[in-house]
Each structure stands twice: as structure tokens, then as C-alpha cells.
Design an enzyme around this catalytic site. Structure first.
Site, PDB file in Angstrom:
ATOM      1  N   GLU A  51       0.826  -1.208  -0.130  1.00 21.48           N
ATOM      2  CA  GLU A  51      -0.056  -0.023   0.154  1.00 21.48           C
ATOM      3  C   GLU A  51       0.890   1.265  -0.086  1.00 21.48           C
ATOM      4  OE1 GLU A  51      -0.523  -2.723   1.950  1.00 21.48           O
ATOM      5  OE2 GLU A  51      -2.563  -3.125   1.921  1.00 21.48           O
ATOM      6  N   PHE A 113     -11.717  -6.766  13.632  1.00 17.79           N
ATOM      7  CA  PHE A 113     -10.770  -7.208  12.762  1.00 17.79           C
ATOM      8  C   PHE A 113     -10.234  -6.176  12.035  1.00 17.79           C
ATOM      9  CE2 PHE A 113      -9.315  -9.363   8.992  1.00 17.79           C
ATOM     10  CZ  PHE A 113      -8.127  -9.964   9.437  1.00 17.79           C
ATOM     11  N   GLN A 114      -9.040  -5.833  11.824  1.00 14.79           N
ATOM     12  CA  GLN A 114      -8.582  -4.852  10.878  1.00 14.79           C
ATOM     13  C   GLN A 114      -9.099  -3.460  11.159  1.00 14.79           C
ATOM     14  OE1 GLN A 114      -8.437  -6.516   6.635  1.00 14.79           O
ATOM     15  NE2 GLN A 114      -6.267  -7.247   7.201  1.00 14.79           N
ATOM     16  N   LYS A 163     -17.459   0.005   5.790  1.00 15.56           N
ATOM     17  CA  LYS A 163     -17.963  -1.155   4.767  1.00 15.56           C
ATOM     18  C   LYS A 163     -19.512  -0.889   4.624  1.00 15.56           C
ATOM     19  CE  LYS A 163     -17.182  -5.782   3.540  1.00 15.56           C
ATOM     20  NZ  LYS A 163     -16.381  -7.019   4.115  1.00 15.56           N
ATOM     21  N   MET A 474      24.504   8.429   2.365  1.00 17.43           N
ATOM     22  CA  MET A 474      24.564   9.613   3.036  1.00 17.43           C
ATOM     23  C   MET A 474      24.835   9.725   4.570  1.00 17.43           C
ATOM     24  SD  MET A 474      24.252  12.775   2.621  1.00 17.43           S
ATOM     25  CE  MET A 474      23.170  13.636   1.190  1.00 17.43           C
TER      26      MET A 474
END
Lengths: 567, 159
Positions: A51, A113-114, A163, A474
């Protein structure tokens, strides 16, 4: 448009906004939307393999086009993976709309959940965010999200959609316009302030244009070039503004700041009038604040009032869009005496002759600066360059001949390693006819290397030019200078076989150790329709110079060995 | 620019009355390490806006930055940094009934208040006054062994 589900409304809004490509990754809470994506033909969806990469890809698309980029993720880990992408876009004021799934309204707050508090987490790294609470407000929220993202000082907007709202069916009327009584960006600069600024320019002896990323965002580069041309005032660019003046422009001194060139940093130290256009006096630009532009009055043009006076006291504050302010300012400068600044220009040219942007080239080994200059020679104007973060980024900014804005795409504010490759995918999708090169390092590239699979699947042929010094370069450089060469956790001698890695994922790999191999590889890569890794072995201990040590004054630079003597 | 550090400031923030607006404001303060001394929120009558009053401390430069940052938040309509204002704070205090009720009553009357509830074991008084005087009231109340004191936070209105 009639009755439809919330999921369908999301798709219809994206189509109505003219978005052609959406980057994302499905999951439980966003599945209804993905079901509608499957059915529609209004936009293309690209499945990244992480993602974070989706948001960077949308970001690259936005930076290259100036349009709003769109990414889509699911709830919980899908969203948290997207946070770095949001923060990257936020720091560089990039217009994005990120749509995240959320658990159903009835489960919010139950540790479902999630489930994660997406609006809570993203509040400090978005311009604005929404948790959609009813189906009725969904069309308005989507419209406002796009509007907020692109208007005023642009930025990313998160729309978190539970949802159950994507399942519900209702009337879809997408608003034509937006009216948010509390949000009215200022575009027109104050007339009196502009007049005062013009007078200041006319009475200055050593004025300097300090050009920032805001000029790119405002699409004002032609006006800025006109301003420089008309007044013959020299200019410096920030990292985010590379390309605004054009590399061949004789009035451009270069990039200023920690890795700015000598004449740019000296110009800022000696100027008597800073004309700041869409820059925000970042610490990597200013060095020690009390020594920054010490002898100068400051004109500061910025669309964000909070940027003005944040770090330095400003004498001529102008809140407004650069384009509108310059349109008002330019006619008032018709009678400017360009000879007035000639002595100043001569001093700066002398500085540039004394200490030009330079490096010691080698015949035995590829110098990273040479590699950058070489791709500049070979593909120059035709390419769009993205980059990751580190030494390679600075070398690209210093040495590539950028001749227009939006040709240089990098994570300036947040400094996100792993940005360049996915961003390049977004750029290439927006401009398929352009050669897109991600200048990267052996550290950064591994941070989103899974995108090889995305690039191979969708046939997005971007060139990843890995300047491989087997170091986290760096940080290694700082350890050399400031930590008595204790190379703590920066030695990347243990490496994947980059060529094989690219090939394993359906791309092409090139191992490059000589200049001849370099030319051959780049010429071949341009012709291919496949993503590639160009693994360029460079010398290990090259430093990015000049360098202003962190917190030091801009005029105290460590200079490369090639300089012709002290000023 | 004057930079007298830690001067007390009161700002009013007029915001859209929506669920997340308060957290946007408080997280802005928290993220920058600005301290909030007191905070009150209430809807503005006959509108979809709310009035937030924040008392804080800081230099004028800091306050300028706070004001601008607050103004940048999308649901913020207006930010007023008060200079000429009327400021009031309400306090509720609970005392044991065995204390000198006459004294307590006189004390609260002196600070713009009075007795609001008397039970079998406790007496409750309310005062409403300027923040500085509220502090004096709380000091004076100590001798009557207060069980509990609740301050309401500052509300302010520009003169």
C-alpha cells in the site's frame, strides 16, 4: 444518476473527477468498492504490491501531471501502510485523495478485525480527513476531498469509508461545486503589499530570487522566468524547485542549502533583498538561521499564511497564489533598471568561476556524478527523473540538467527512502511516451523493490538506475565527517544480485562497472518495454559536496577538491 | 517582533460543529508542544458553529504561529486572539456542612456567586469571576476544608 451503492458512488466520483489511473490494494473492508472497480471501465486500476507504493505511485502521478492522484487501500494494516505515503505527500504539498476502507459503523470502536483509527492517525499528515458517517454525505465528502486536495496549498486528503456504507444504496447526486464556509484560500495578493515589494526590488542593490516548490505547484514557472528575465535578478532554487528556471538559464546560480553550490549559498549570504516565491525556509535550506540572509530584507510570497514569519521575520509578506501575485507584480516592473544589479551579478559569476559545481572524474571507476551527467547528456529533456533519498538524490539534484518543472520528482520534505520507484510508476503511467528514470541507491531501492512485480505485470518500463556504493551513503558520509568513521550499520556489502532480482520478477537487469557498459545499458534500457534495474558500481567513498554541516552558516561550506582557490 | 515568553493568552476559535473538530485543535497543540491551560467548548446559539475558548501561554511569535495553524484547519471559521476582552470562569466548590456556612456564603457572594445546593453532609457553592479572582477565591476557600473544587475553564468575549 439515480440509485446506487456507496461503492459505486466512490467509483463514479473518481470518474467524474477525471482520474484515469487509480493505484491500490484490496482487502476486506474495501471489497465492495473493488467489486465495482471490476465492473466499471472509467479508470484503470493498478495493483501495487504494497500500500505504501500505491500512495507513492499516486503521488508520482500527481507531481508529474499537477492533477489529483488517487490511491485506494483497505482498513487496518492497509491504511497504516499508506501512512508514510500520506506523510510524504503532506510534507511536499501534493494533491492526493486516498480512500481507505473501514470496518462497519457498528464495529467502530470495538477493536474489530483490521480496525484502526485512520482519521486519528492521519490527522497530522493530511491536509484534511473524513470518516464518512452516512451514505447521504458520501457524494459531498468525495467532492470536498478532491476540492480540498487541489485548492489553496495542495495536500493529501483521506476519506475513510466504513464497509456498510459501501453496501447501502441511495441517491447519487455528485455536487457541481463546493461551498465550505470555513475554507476560503487566498489567491490574490494584497495590492498595497505588492506595490511595496516592487519598490523594494527597485531600490535593492543585491536582490535574489529564492524559488521554492510552490512555483511548481502553482504552475508559475513561465512567470518566474519572465520576472528574472525582465529584472535580470539572479535566482537560486530549492530542491523542490529544480527545473523552474531551466538549467541553461544564465540567471540561475543553482540549488542552495546544505548541498547547494558555492555561488548560490554565497548569494543568499550576501543579498540585500530575498524575493521568496513559494519557499518555506526549511532548515536544510537556511542552515544556521541567525546567519541566513543576514543583510537582507525579505519579500515572502506564499499561499499559506502560516509559512510566512514561521522561521524568519518577513518585511514584505504577501499571502497569495504565486501566479496571481506575479501577474500583478510584473507590469509594475516595466521600468526596472536592470543595470542596477550588474555589479551584483558580476560578483556572483565570479563566485561561480571560483567554485563551480564540480567533482573529480575517474577512468577506473564510475563516479556517481558522472552517471547523472551522462544520462542528462543521453536523454536530458526527454526524461522525467524520480529519485529516492540519500546521496544519489543530491547528486541528481546538483548535476542533472533539468529544463522544466515536474521533470524532477523526489521526496523533499519527509525524505522518504523507497519513494522513487513507485513514484516512477505513477509518472510513467501519466506520461507513457517519456523515458522515466528512477535515480536510486543500493539502500533505497530495496525499500519498495516489490514494485518490480507491479511494473512487470503492467508493462511499465521504468529504469531504476542504482548508484551502488555498497553503503547507506549519506549516513556513511556523516559518519566519516562527524562520527570519526565509525560506520555503524551503514555497510551494505551484503547485497542481493540486483540483475537476477530484476529478472526473477519479470524485468531486465544490467550489471554496469565501466562507462562503456553504462552507455550500452542505458541505450538498451530505453528501447525495452520492460522495467529494469541498472546496477551501477560506483566508488564507495564519494561524498556529496559542497556541504554545509547541519546547523552551520550557509557560507561555511566544505568544498570539493577541484576548486580553484578561496574566494 | 516582541517575544515576551510565557505571557498568558486567550484565543477564541469559531469552528464548524462536527465530531472531530476538537481533536483536530487539541492535536495541533499537542503535536507542536504548545500547552493548553484551559479549554471550553459550546455551540453558538442558532448556528452550526461552536465557540472554543483556549487559554494558553507563549510568546507573541508562538501565538501568531498557533493562530495561523489553527486557521489552516479546514473546519475553523475564525480565530480571535483576544486583547481587549471580558473574561470569566466558573467554579463549583463543595464544603462539609460542619464548616462555617455563613462565612462560606459571604465568601462566594464576594466572588460573584452563592450557595447553589445544600445537603445533609455537604454544601455546594458556585462563583463566576475573572480568572485571577477565581484563583483568590480558591486560596480563600482553603480554610473551610473544601472536599472538591471544579473549575470550568475560561470563557472570553471581545469588548
Amino acid at each position: 444518476m439515480g440509485q446506487m451503492s456507496g461503492a459505486q458512488m466512490v467509483c463514479e466520483a473518481i470518474i467524474a473527477e477525471g482520474v484515469t489511473t487509480v493505484f491500490g490494494y484490496p482487502g476486506g473492508a474495501i471489497m465492495h468498492v473493488y467489486d465495482e472497480i471490476y465492473k466499471q471501465e472509467g479508470f484503470e486500476h493498478i495493483l501495487n504490491r504494497h500500500e505504501q507504493a500505491s500512495v507513492h505511485a499516486a503521488d508520482g502521478y500527481a507531481r508529474a501531471t499537477g492533477e489529483v492522484g488517487v490511491a485506494m487501500v483497505t482498513s487496518g494494516p492497509g491504511f497504516t501502510n499508506a501512512v508514510t505515503g500520506l506523510a510524504t505527500a503532506y510534507m511536499d504539498s501534493i494533491p492526493l485523495v486516498v480512500i481507505s476502507g473501514q470496518v462497519p459503523l457498528s464495529l467502530i470502536g470495538t477493536d474489530g478485525f483490521q480496525e484502526i483509527d485512520a482519521v486519528g492517525i492521519s490527522r497530522p499528515c493530511t491536509k484534511h480527513n473524513f470518516l464518512v458517517r452516512t451514505l447521504e454525505e458520501l457524494p459531498r465528502v468525495l467532492k470536498e476531498a478532491f476540492y480540498i486536495a487541489r485548492s489553496g496549498r495542495p495536500g493529501p486528503v483521506l476519506v475513510d469509508v466504513p464497509k456498510d456504507i459501501t453496501v447501502d444504496i441511495g441517491e447519487f447526486i455528485y455536487p457541481d461545486s463546493v461551498d465550505i464556509p470555513t475554507y476560503k484560500p487566498t489567491y490574490k495578493g494584497n495590492k498595497k503589499q505588492i506595490e511595496k515589494a516592487v519598490e523594494a526590488i527597485k531600490s535593492a542593490k543585491k536582490p535574489l530570487l529564492y524559488i521554492g516548490g510552490g512555483v511548481v505547484l502553482s504552475n508559475a514557472y513561465e512567470l518566474v522566468r519572465e520576472l528574472a528575465e525582465k529584472t535580470q535578478i539572479p535566482a537560486v532554487e530549492t530542491l523542490m524547485a529544480r527545473g523552474v528556471m531551466g538549467a541553461k538559464n544564465p540567471l540561475l546560480l543553482g540549488m542552495l542549502g546544505m548541498h547547494g553550490n558555492y555561488s548560490s549559498n554565497m548569494a543568499m549570504s550576501e543579498t540585500d533583498l530575498v524575493i521568496s516565491l513559494g519557499a518555506r525556509f526549511d532548515d536544510r535550506v537556511t542552515g544556521k538561521l541567525s546567519e541566513f540572509a543576514k543583510y537582507a530584507d525579505i519579500i515572502h510570497v506564499d499561499i499559506d499564511a502560516a509559512n510566512i514569519g514561521k522561521l524568519v521575520d518577513v518585511d514584505y509578506p504577501i499571502v497569495g497564489d504565486i501566479t496571481e501575485v506575479l501577474q500583478a507584480m510584473l507590469p509594475q516592473l516595466d521600468d526596472v533598471d536592470t543595470d542596477r544589479y550588474e555589479a551584483w551579478r558580476n560578483i556572483l559569476n565570479r563566485y561561480d568561476e571560483l567554485h563551480p559545481q564540480s567533482y573529480v572524474d575517474s577512468d577506473e571507476v564510475i563516479k556517481p556524478q558522472w552517471a547523472i551527467e551522462r544520462i542528462g547528456e543521453l536523454i536530458g529533456e526527454d526524461a522525467i527523473i524520480t529519485s529516492d533519498v540519500g546521496q544519489h538524490q543530491m547528486w541528481a539534484a546538483q548535476h542533472y540538467p533539468f529544463d522544466r518543472p515536474r521533470q524532477w520528482i523526489n521526496s523533499g520534505g519527509l525524505g522518504t527512502m523507497g519513494f522513487g520507484f513507485p513514484a516512477a510508476l505513477g509518472v510513467k503511467r501519466a506520461f507513457p511516451e517519456k523515458t522515466v528514470v528512477n535515480v536510486t541507491g543500493d539502500g533505497s531501492i530495496l525499500m519498495n523493490m516489490q514494485e518490480l512485480v507491479t511494473a512487470a505485470e503492467y508493462k511499465i518500463p521504468v529504469i531504476n538506475m542504482i548508484l551502488n556504493n555498497h553503503f547507506l551513503g549519506m549516513v556513511r558520509q556523516w559518519q566519516t565527517f562527524f562520527y570519526e568513521k565509525r560506520y555503524s550499520e551503514t555497510d551494505l556489502s551484503f547485497q542481493p544480485n540486483f540483475k537476477a532480482l530484476a529478472e526473477a520478477c519479470g524485468g531486465i537487469g544490467y550489471d554496469v562497472t565501466t562507462k562503456a557498459e553504462f552507455d550500452a545499458a542505458i541505450k538498451d534500457a530505453i528501447k525495452q518495454d520492460k522495467v529494469c534495474f541498472m546496477n551501477v558500481q560506483t566508488n564507495r567513498f564519494e561524498d556529496v559536496l559542497p556541504m554545509v554541516p547541519s546547523g552551520g552558516a550557509l557560507f561555511n561550506m566544505m568544498l570539493p577538491q577541484t576548486t580553484k582557490g578561496d574566494a | 517582533m516582541k517575544t515576551n515568553v510565557n505571557e498568558r493568552r486567550v484565543i477564541s476559535v469559531i469552528v464548524m460543529n462536527e465530531s472531530s473538530v476538537l481533536s483536530r485543535i487539541t492535536s495541533l497543540f499537542a503535536a507542536r508542544g504548545y500547552n493548553i491551560e484551559s479549554l471550553t467548548v459550546a455551540p453558538i446559539p442558532d448556528s452550526d458553529m461552536s465557540h472554543i475558548t483556549i487559554a494558553t501561554k507563549g510568546s507573541s511569535r508562538l501565538m501568531e504561529q498557533v493562530t495561523k495553524q489553527l486557521h489552516k484547519l479546514i473546519p475553523v471559521y475564525k480565530v480571535i486572539e483576544h486583547e481587549e476582552m471580558v473574561e470569566k470562569e466558573m467554579v463549583l466548590a463543595k464544603f462539609p456542612i460542619a464548616e462555617n456556612l455563613a462565612d462560606i456564603s459571604v465568601l462566594s457572594a464576594a466572588y460573584n456567586g452563592g450557595v447553589v445546593n445544600v445537603g445533609t453532609e455537604m454544601i455546594i457553592v458556585m462563583v463566576a469571576d475573572e480568572p485571577k479572582r477565581v484563583k483568590h477565591f480558591i486560596e480563600a476557600a482553603q480554610r473551610y476544608n473544601p472536599c472538591e473544587i471544579v473549575r470550568g475553564g475560561v470563557v472570553a468575549i471581545e469588548r
